[in-house]
Design a protein around this motif. Structure first.
Motif, PDB file in Angstrom:
ATOM      1  N   SER A 194      32.191  33.769  42.850  1.00  0.00           N
ATOM      2  CA  SER A 194      32.332  33.362  44.247  1.00  0.00           C
ATOM      3  C   SER A 194      32.878  34.537  45.050  1.00  0.00           C
ATOM      4  N   ASP A 195      32.671  34.501  46.347  1.00  0.00           N
ATOM      5  CA  ASP A 195      33.118  35.609  47.196  1.00  0.00           C
ATOM      6  C   ASP A 195      34.632  35.822  47.091  1.00  0.00           C
ATOM      7  N   GLU A 196      35.394  34.729  47.063  1.00  0.00           N
ATOM      8  CA  GLU A 196      36.856  34.854  47.016  1.00  0.00           C
ATOM      9  C   GLU A 196      37.315  35.550  45.742  1.00  0.00           C
ATOM     10  N   LYS A 197      36.782  35.106  44.586  1.00  0.00           N
ATOM     11  CA  LYS A 197      37.210  35.684  43.313  1.00  0.00           C
ATOM     12  C   LYS A 197      36.679  37.106  43.161  1.00  0.00           C
ATOM     13  N   LEU A 198      35.480  37.365  43.662  1.00  0.00           N
ATOM     14  CA  LEU A 198      34.925  38.723  43.592  1.00  0.00           C
ATOM     15  C   LEU A 198      35.772  39.692  44.401  1.00  0.00           C
ATOM     16  N   GLU A 199      36.172  39.284  45.591  1.00  0.00           N
ATOM     17  CA  GLU A 199      36.999  40.152  46.424  1.00  0.00           C
ATOM     18  C   GLU A 199      38.350  40.412  45.764  1.00  0.00           C
ATOM     19  N   ALA A 200      38.938  39.376  45.185  1.00  0.00           N
ATOM     20  CA  ALA A 200      40.235  39.546  44.510  1.00  0.00           C
ATOM     21  C   ALA A 200      40.101  40.494  43.328  1.00  0.00           C
ATOM     22  N   MET A 201      39.023  40.365  42.572  1.00  0.00           N
ATOM     23  CA  MET A 201      38.815  41.252  41.433  1.00  0.00           C
ATOM     24  C   MET A 201      38.571  42.689  41.882  1.00  0.00           C
ATOM     25  N   ASN A 202      37.792  42.855  42.932  1.00  0.00           N
ATOM     26  CA  ASN A 202      37.505  44.198  43.426  1.00  0.00           C
ATOM     27  C   ASN A 202      38.759  44.869  44.002  1.00  0.00           C
ATOM     28  N   ASN A 203      39.647  44.082  44.562  1.00  0.00           N
ATOM     29  CA  ASN A 203      40.915  44.642  45.033  1.00  0.00           C
ATOM     30  C   ASN A 203      41.754  45.144  43.860  1.00  0.00           C
ATOM     31  N   LEU A 204      41.731  44.408  42.760  1.00  0.00           N
ATOM     32  CA  LEU A 204      42.414  44.877  41.553  1.00  0.00           C
ATOM     33  C   LEU A 204      41.772  46.165  41.040  1.00  0.00           C
ATOM     34  N   ARG A 205      40.458  46.220  41.098  1.00  0.00           N
ATOM     35  CA  ARG A 205      39.742  47.423  40.648  1.00  0.00           C
ATOM     36  C   ARG A 205      40.136  48.621  41.499  1.00  0.00           C
ATOM     37  N   SER A 206      40.197  48.448  42.809  1.00  0.00           N
ATOM     38  CA  SER A 206      40.597  49.548  43.700  1.00  0.00           C
ATOM     39  C   SER A 206      42.019  50.004  43.386  1.00  0.00           C
ATOM     40  N   PHE A 207      42.898  49.035  43.122  1.00  0.00           N
ATOM     41  CA  PHE A 207      44.271  49.374  42.741  1.00  0.00           C
ATOM     42  C   PHE A 207      44.287  50.206  41.466  1.00  0.00           C
ATOM     43  N   MET A 208      43.460  49.829  40.489  1.00  0.00           N
ATOM     44  CA  MET A 208      43.446  50.553  39.218  1.00  0.00           C
ATOM     45  C   MET A 208      42.931  51.978  39.385  1.00  0.00           C
ATOM     46  N   PHE A 209      41.937  52.161  40.235  1.00  0.00           N
ATOM     47  CA  PHE A 209      41.433  53.517  40.470  1.00  0.00           C
ATOM     48  C   PHE A 209      42.509  54.382  41.119  1.00  0.00           C
ATOM     49  N   ALA A 210      43.227  53.798  42.052  1.00  0.00           N
ATOM     50  CA  ALA A 210      44.238  54.570  42.780  1.00  0.00           C
ATOM     51  C   ALA A 210      45.471  54.855  41.935  1.00  0.00           C
ATOM     52  N   ASN A 211      45.831  53.929  41.045  1.00  0.00           N
ATOM     53  CA  ASN A 211      47.121  54.022  40.365  1.00  0.00           C
ATOM     54  C   ASN A 211      47.047  54.272  38.863  1.00  0.00           C
ATOM     55  N   VAL A 212      45.866  54.099  38.268  1.00  0.00           N
ATOM     56  CA  VAL A 212      45.751  54.277  36.817  1.00  0.00           C
ATOM     57  C   VAL A 212      44.664  55.280  36.452  1.00  0.00           C
ATOM     58  N   TYR A 213      43.428  54.997  36.861  1.00  0.00           N
ATOM     59  CA  TYR A 213      42.323  55.848  36.432  1.00  0.00           C
ATOM     60  C   TYR A 213      42.473  57.287  36.903  1.00  0.00           C
ATOM     61  N   HIS A 214      43.121  57.490  38.055  1.00  0.00           N
ATOM     62  CA  HIS A 214      43.342  58.843  38.569  1.00  0.00           C
ATOM     63  C   HIS A 214      44.804  59.264  38.460  1.00  0.00           C
ATOM     64  N   ASN A 215      45.555  58.569  37.621  1.00  0.00           N
ATOM     65  CA  ASN A 215      46.985  58.842  37.475  1.00  0.00           C
ATOM     66  C   ASN A 215      47.196  59.920  36.419  1.00  0.00           C
ATOM     67  N   ARG A 216      47.974  60.939  36.738  1.00  0.00           N
ATOM     68  CA  ARG A 216      48.175  62.060  35.831  1.00  0.00           C
ATOM     69  C   ARG A 216      49.007  61.693  34.610  1.00  0.00           C
ATOM     70  N   GLU A 217      49.713  60.551  34.680  1.00  0.00           N
ATOM     71  CA  GLU A 217      50.425  60.108  33.483  1.00  0.00           C
ATOM     72  C   GLU A 217      49.455  59.538  32.461  1.00  0.00           C
ATOM     73  N   VAL A 218      48.347  59.004  32.938  1.00  0.00           N
ATOM     74  CA  VAL A 218      47.330  58.468  32.041  1.00  0.00           C
ATOM     75  C   VAL A 218      46.479  59.602  31.486  1.00  0.00           C
ATOM     76  N   LYS A 219      46.023  60.448  32.375  1.00  0.00           N
ATOM     77  CA  LYS A 219      45.189  61.587  31.991  1.00  0.00           C
ATOM     78  C   LYS A 219      45.907  62.843  32.444  1.00  0.00           C
TER      79      LYS A 219
END
Length: 336
Positions: free
Chosen positions: A242-267
């Motif tokens: 559904s649009d609501e759950k998709l948007e919530a999931m995509n917001n989590l994905r954006s958070f992960m890119f900003a704070n984990v996937y591009h985080n120098r502590e991870v890589k």
């Protein structure tokens, strides 16, 4: 005894009218005799699971390049989680679980060593560009060898699901569409779990609005998304959130890119530099010394150019094989 025809008849009787039926498959690249017991989709799943490419996933990075601990995900555990999520959704929608599982098990076979860092580097140095979904299809079509047979000769439905599990194009089966979304459900949530375990983020850092909608725990979020996809897609000729759950999931994905996937502590910067050295050095080495490539790749010289074969070899490596080969050829000291 339940034979293939019995199973195909059960699919016609009990599966949704939108489900892909094995007996109605678009077929394989090369015709072959049917199995007496298994449907074509079941055979595809088995071929993938018994492949060398599938076994190599256990030693390929998911996110963390050199995790200290036994509980971080690998590319193999990610694949199993995707399959579990996708099969649950397929079952809830009366779709074809065998097809769903086959696509899920094969979707990441083309991933490089060192996760997305390795993919980005190979994409830069290989002149035609690199995408792991395209490479996954290449693995099942021609790179995996069993005896004297080259390629797995999978059905069109599985091949399409593997190719289009990521990117702008949508798989033509609902089972493939389920895997496409399940892949994202799996990696966002298990990467959150790994990131919290590693101390890179805390549960309190996660976007409050998404957590309110999806749940505060790993289990709750997956449960919410799975049930939403089943209820929203029920009776429809497509499979989606559904649009609501998709948007919530995509917001989590954006958070992960900003704070984990591009985080120098991870890589860490030094790890990324070493990954680049490994992949670039090995690529140059095999371009200069093509006779050092595996015999099965050299057997494709007439149909593929050298650069493509070198790309295939690098992409097929596990993290530890790539590191050990680099160390054997170029290093005198350990990678700390």
């Amino acid at each position: 005894m339940i034979n293939r025809i019995d199973t195909e008849n059960r699919e016609r009787m009990y599966l949704s009218r939108y489900a892909a039926k094995a007996a109605e498959s678009k077929g394989r690249l090369k015709d072959e005799k049917k199995c007496d017991v298994r449907t074509d989709f079941q055979r595809d799943r088995d071929r993938i699971i018994h492949s060398k490419a599938f076994r190599r996933l256990m030693h390929k990075t998911q996110v963390f390049l050199s995790p200290e601990g036994d509980h971080f995900r690998t590319r193999l555990t990610h694949t199993i989680e995707v399959s579990q999520i996708a099969r649950t959704i397929a079952r809830g929608l009366a779709l074809n679980e065998d097809l769903t599982e086959a696509i899920a098990m094969g979707h990441d076979l083309g991933h490089t060593p060192f996760g997305h860092s390795g993919e980005a580097i190979l994409n830069r140095i290989y002149s035609k560009g690199f995408r792991h979904n395209v490479q996954s299809l290449r693995v099942v079509d021609c790179l995996e060898i069993s005896g004297s047979k080259r390629g797995m000769n999978l059905t069109m439905e599985v091949r399409d699901g593997i190719l289009n599990h990521t990117g702008p194009d949508m798989p033509f089966t609902l089972e493939g569409q389920i895997v496409k979304t399940s892949d994202r459900i799996a990696y966002i949530n298990h990467d959150i779990d790994d990131a919290i375990r590693s101390g890179v983020i805390t549960a309190e850092d996660l976007p409050a609005e998404s957590i309110e909608i999806l749940g505060s725990t790993h289990k709750q979020r997956i449960d919410t998304l799975v049930k939403d996809m089943i209820s929203f897609s029920d009776g429809k000729p497509f499979a989606a959130l559904s649009d609501e759950k998709l948007e919530a999931m995509n917001n989590l994905r954006s958070f992960m890119f900003a704070n984990v996937y591009h985080n120098r502590e991870v890589k860490q910067a030094e790890d990324i530099i070493m990954v680049e050295k490994i992949i670039c050095s090995l690529f140059d080495y095999y371009m200069t010394n093509p006779r050092e490539l595996p015999a099965e790749l050299l057997g494709m010289e007439e149909e593929c150019d050298l650069e493509e074969l070198v790309k295939d070899h690098i992409a097929g490596m596990t993290d530890r094989y790539a590191y050990n080969k680099y160390r054997e050829l170029f290093m005198k000291t350990d990678w700390k």
